[in-house]
Scaffold this motif. Sequence first.
Motif, mmCIF file in Angstrom:
data_model
loop_
_atom_site.group_PDB
_atom_site.id
_atom_site.type_symbol
_atom_site.label_atom_id
_atom_site.label_comp_id
_atom_site.label_asym_id
_atom_site.label_seq_id
_atom_site.Cartn_x
_atom_site.Cartn_y
_atom_site.Cartn_z
ATOM 1 N N GLY A 1 0.776 -1.236 0.000
ATOM 2 C CA GLY A 1 0.000 0.000 0.000
ATOM 3 C C GLY A 1 0.805 1.283 0.000
ATOM 4 N N SER A 2 1.485 1.532 -1.098
ATOM 5 C CA SER A 2 2.257 2.764 -1.277
ATOM 6 C C SER A 2 1.689 3.521 -2.468
ATOM 7 C CB SER A 2 3.731 2.422 -1.540
ATOM 8 O OG SER A 2 4.371 3.461 -2.230
ATOM 9 N N ILE A 3 1.883 4.821 -2.435
ATOM 10 C CA ILE A 3 1.475 5.664 -3.564
ATOM 11 C C ILE A 3 2.199 5.226 -4.840
ATOM 12 C CG2 ILE A 3 3.227 7.461 -3.176
ATOM 13 C CD1 ILE A 3 -0.407 8.282 -3.710
ATOM 14 N N PHE B 1 -4.944 1.483 -3.841
ATOM 15 C CA PHE B 1 -4.160 2.358 -4.720
ATOM 16 C C PHE B 1 -4.275 1.968 -6.190
ATOM 17 C CE2 PHE B 1 -2.286 2.885 -0.591
ATOM 18 C CZ PHE B 1 -1.883 4.215 -0.545
ATOM 19 N N MET C 1 10.005 8.258 7.170
ATOM 20 C CA MET C 1 9.739 6.832 7.429
ATOM 21 C C MET C 1 10.964 6.007 7.040
ATOM 22 S SD MET C 1 5.866 6.528 5.947
ATOM 23 C CE MET C 1 5.378 4.894 6.472
ATOM 24 N N ARG D 1 6.614 -6.125 9.232
ATOM 25 C CA ARG D 1 5.948 -7.413 9.471
ATOM 26 C C ARG D 1 6.861 -8.574 9.074
ATOM 27 N NH1 ARG D 1 0.850 -8.003 6.624
ATOM 28 N NH2 ARG D 1 1.226 -6.182 5.328
ATOM 29 N N ASP E 1 -1.217 -11.952 6.533
ATOM 30 C CA ASP E 1 -1.901 -11.842 5.232
ATOM 31 C C ASP E 1 -1.204 -12.742 4.220
ATOM 32 O OD1 ASP E 1 0.352 -10.490 4.324
ATOM 33 O OD2 ASP E 1 -0.681 -8.595 3.909
ATOM 34 N N THR F 1 6.229 -1.372 1.525
ATOM 35 C CA THR F 1 5.962 -0.331 2.535
ATOM 36 C C THR F 1 6.804 -0.562 3.798
ATOM 37 O OG1 THR F 1 4.183 -1.691 3.379
ATOM 38 C CG2 THR F 1 3.564 0.071 1.837
ATOM 39 N N ALA F 2 6.861 0.478 4.622
ATOM 40 C CA ALA F 2 7.500 0.339 5.935
ATOM 41 C C ALA F 2 6.796 -0.769 6.718
ATOM 42 C CB ALA F 2 7.408 1.659 6.688
ATOM 43 N N ASP F 3 5.481 -0.845 6.497
ATOM 44 C CA ASP F 3 4.669 -1.824 7.232
ATOM 45 C C ASP F 3 5.034 -3.271 6.870
ATOM 46 O OD1 ASP F 3 2.167 -2.632 8.730
ATOM 47 O OD2 ASP F 3 1.684 -3.354 6.715
ATOM 48 N N ILE F 4 5.154 -3.566 5.546
ATOM 49 C CA ILE F 4 5.472 -4.957 5.170
ATOM 50 C C ILE F 4 6.883 -5.301 5.619
ATOM 51 C CG2 ILE F 4 6.371 -4.590 2.807
ATOM 52 C CD1 ILE F 4 4.044 -7.404 3.448
ATOM 53 N N ALA G 1 9.574 1.794 -0.699
ATOM 54 C CA ALA G 1 9.111 3.127 -1.138
ATOM 55 C C ALA G 1 8.344 3.739 0.014
ATOM 56 C CB ALA G 1 8.209 3.002 -2.366
ATOM 57 N N MET G 2 8.764 4.913 0.426
ATOM 58 C CA MET G 2 8.067 5.573 1.543
ATOM 59 C C MET G 2 8.582 6.993 1.707
ATOM 60 S SD MET G 2 9.936 3.392 4.547
ATOM 61 C CE MET G 2 9.893 1.909 3.552
ATOM 62 N N THR H 1 -1.424 -6.636 -1.063
ATOM 63 C CA THR H 1 -1.978 -6.483 0.282
ATOM 64 C C THR H 1 -3.335 -5.768 0.144
ATOM 65 O OG1 THR H 1 -0.892 -4.345 0.582
ATOM 66 C CG2 THR H 1 0.303 -6.303 1.344
ATOM 67 N N ALA I 1 -4.182 -3.077 1.554
ATOM 68 C CA ALA I 1 -3.922 -1.641 1.350
ATOM 69 C C ALA I 1 -3.560 -1.343 -0.105
ATOM 70 C CB ALA I 1 -2.804 -1.180 2.284
ATOM 71 N N ALA I 2 -2.842 -2.255 -0.749
ATOM 72 C CA ALA I 2 -2.439 -2.014 -2.146
ATOM 73 C C ALA I 2 -3.650 -1.864 -3.051
ATOM 74 C CB ALA I 2 -1.545 -3.151 -2.638
HETATM 75 C C1 LIG Z 1 -2.051 8.142 0.296
HETATM 76 C C2 LIG Z 1 -1.193 7.192 1.056
HETATM 77 C C3 LIG Z 1 0.075 6.911 0.615
HETATM 78 C C4 LIG Z 1 0.910 6.035 1.323
HETATM 79 N N1 LIG Z 1 2.156 5.773 0.830
HETATM 80 C C5 LIG Z 1 2.963 4.969 1.537
HETATM 81 C C6 LIG Z 1 4.274 4.693 1.069
HETATM 82 O O1 LIG Z 1 4.701 5.147 0.000
HETATM 83 N N2 LIG Z 1 5.064 3.891 1.803
HETATM 84 C C7 LIG Z 1 4.631 3.355 2.991
HETATM 85 O O2 LIG Z 1 5.430 2.648 3.626
HETATM 86 N N3 LIG Z 1 3.407 3.578 3.442
HETATM 87 C C8 LIG Z 1 2.546 4.368 2.757
HETATM 88 N N4 LIG Z 1 1.277 4.609 3.216
HETATM 89 C C9 LIG Z 1 0.843 3.930 4.446
HETATM 90 C C10 LIG Z 1 0.460 2.479 4.175
HETATM 91 O O3 LIG Z 1 -0.540 2.419 3.162
HETATM 92 C C11 LIG Z 1 -0.013 1.809 5.439
HETATM 93 O O4 LIG Z 1 1.079 1.693 6.345
HETATM 94 C C12 LIG Z 1 -0.618 0.460 5.194
HETATM 95 O O5 LIG Z 1 -0.992 -0.119 6.432
HETATM 96 C C13 LIG Z 1 0.340 -0.470 4.482
HETATM 97 O O6 LIG Z 1 -0.190 -1.766 4.407
HETATM 98 P P1 LIG Z 1 0.544 -2.938 3.625
HETATM 99 O O7 LIG Z 1 1.969 -2.913 4.038
HETATM 100 O O8 LIG Z 1 -0.155 -4.157 4.074
HETATM 101 O O9 LIG Z 1 0.346 -2.692 2.182
HETATM 102 C C14 LIG Z 1 0.431 5.456 2.518
HETATM 103 C C15 LIG Z 1 -0.870 5.721 2.952
HETATM 104 C C16 LIG Z 1 -1.674 6.579 2.225
HETATM 105 C C17 LIG Z 1 -3.070 6.831 2.723
#
Ligand SMILES: Cc1cc2nc3c(=O)[nH]c(=O)nc-3n(C[C@H](O)[C@H](O)[C@H](O)COP(=O)(O)O)c2cc1C
Length: 400
Positions: free
Chosen positions: A14-16, A46, A128, A97, A105, A91-94, A123-124, A40, A42-43
């Motif tokens: 879930g990154s832009i 997007f 972050m 995890r 997931d 993402t920082a989140d994956i 990418a973040m 994911t 979140a992805a």
């Molecule tokens: C508009 C928007 C852009 C985002 N871009 C990023 C990004 O580039 N990198 C990142 O680590 N998190 C970004 N986030 C936060 C992640 O979407 C968030 O941490 C999410 O839980 C990630 O879930 P995932 O790792 O399961 O995909 C963004 C959130 C929003 C709303």
Amino acid sequence: MVLRDKSVVLGVTGSIAAYKAADLASKLTQAGAAVDVVMTRAATEFIAPLTFRSITHRPVSSSMFNAPTEYEIEHIALAERADVIAIAPATADIIARLAAGIADDLLCCTVLATRAPVILAPAMNVNMWENPITQENLERLRARGFRVVEPGYGAMACGATGAGRLADTERILGTIQQVLGSGGDLAGKCVVVTAGGTQEPIDPVRHIGNRSSGKMGYALAEAARDRGAEVTLISAPTSLAEPVGVETVHVQTALEMRQAVLDAVSTADVLIMAAAVADYRPANAGKTKIKKESAADMTLELVRTPDILSEVKGGLVKVGFAAESEDLVKNAVAKLKEKGLDLIVANDITAADSGFDVDTNRVVLIDGKGNQEELPLLPKPGVAHRILDRVADILAAKKM
Ligand SMILES: Cc1cc2nc3c(=O)[nH]c(=O)nc-3n(C[C@H](O)[C@H](O)[C@H](O)COP(=O)(O)O)c2cc1C
């Protein structure tokens, strides 16, 4: 070529930058890989799974509990099928995890269950990215063998400028190719390739150059990397991007190229001289710009540059190029003998679709025993692999 018929699991988070994964999925598919995209939740906010399904012509998965019927237990099937898993963007989140071994997931479970190599392209936002928590998590994953494609520097969607932009598609693709090729027929071999056209200064603003684009040498460096070799590319000026996973040494003149080659070959198994090295250089390059004088003519005194290939001694496999505009094979054979080469690649530079500054090449391969093989017109990466097929044979024959 290394991607053909390979199974690539592409994780998208879930990154832009998630939209950029569509380009990566497209290039992987065009190169012949079977690409299974795992998103994911979140992805999917997007970019739609439909985009990836349409590009890869394969089902796209995002839920462990709502899997397409093709796979029995999907995260295990994907984990076992994969030749490589690439998560781009990550993402920082994956990253957190995965570093913690969480399996909440489909993407995390697939990574946890695989024995395939895993590549992360983070990418973040810059803060972050620079946060010690993210860096510690990445360090942990690197120590476990995960390969990280460093993000780039620049303007971000959030308005900040800094490190954290998803690496270019070409860099991620190059890393996937390198990882897939690591067990190839040149694994453990050290290959030195020269590329581009040298520039011999006349004064601080002018030089004598040639039309070499460097494309053939760069294709050779990438092809050798994709077959598992450790590659040093000695490059005269070109407009090409440094290949991923290749040590690139930049030089300008024939004398600099000579030194760089002599430094690099001491540990090399193979030297491939694809660069167009000037035969002559101005005897006295001006330290200041030469002014236009009243005389209509001027004469430049030129001196010979050293013959690099003849200077390289030792048991390594030596491959030269002969760019000829007449008597192609005759001239190439003479050069092969004179320089004691194992293989020469004879290039007819009079054809519009072959030789300098084009994406294709038509060459004749001639080995030390006089065997000749005329290749059809091929893209330069295809020519590179055909040359390396012969290099692999010569290495085997020499028991190297
Ligand atoms: C508009 C928007 C852009 C985002 N871009 C990023 C990004 O580039 N990198 C990142 O680590 N998190 C970004 N986030 C936060 C992640 O979407 C968030 O941490 C999410 O839980 C990630 O879930 P995932 O790792 O399961 O995909 C963004 C959130 C929003 C709303």
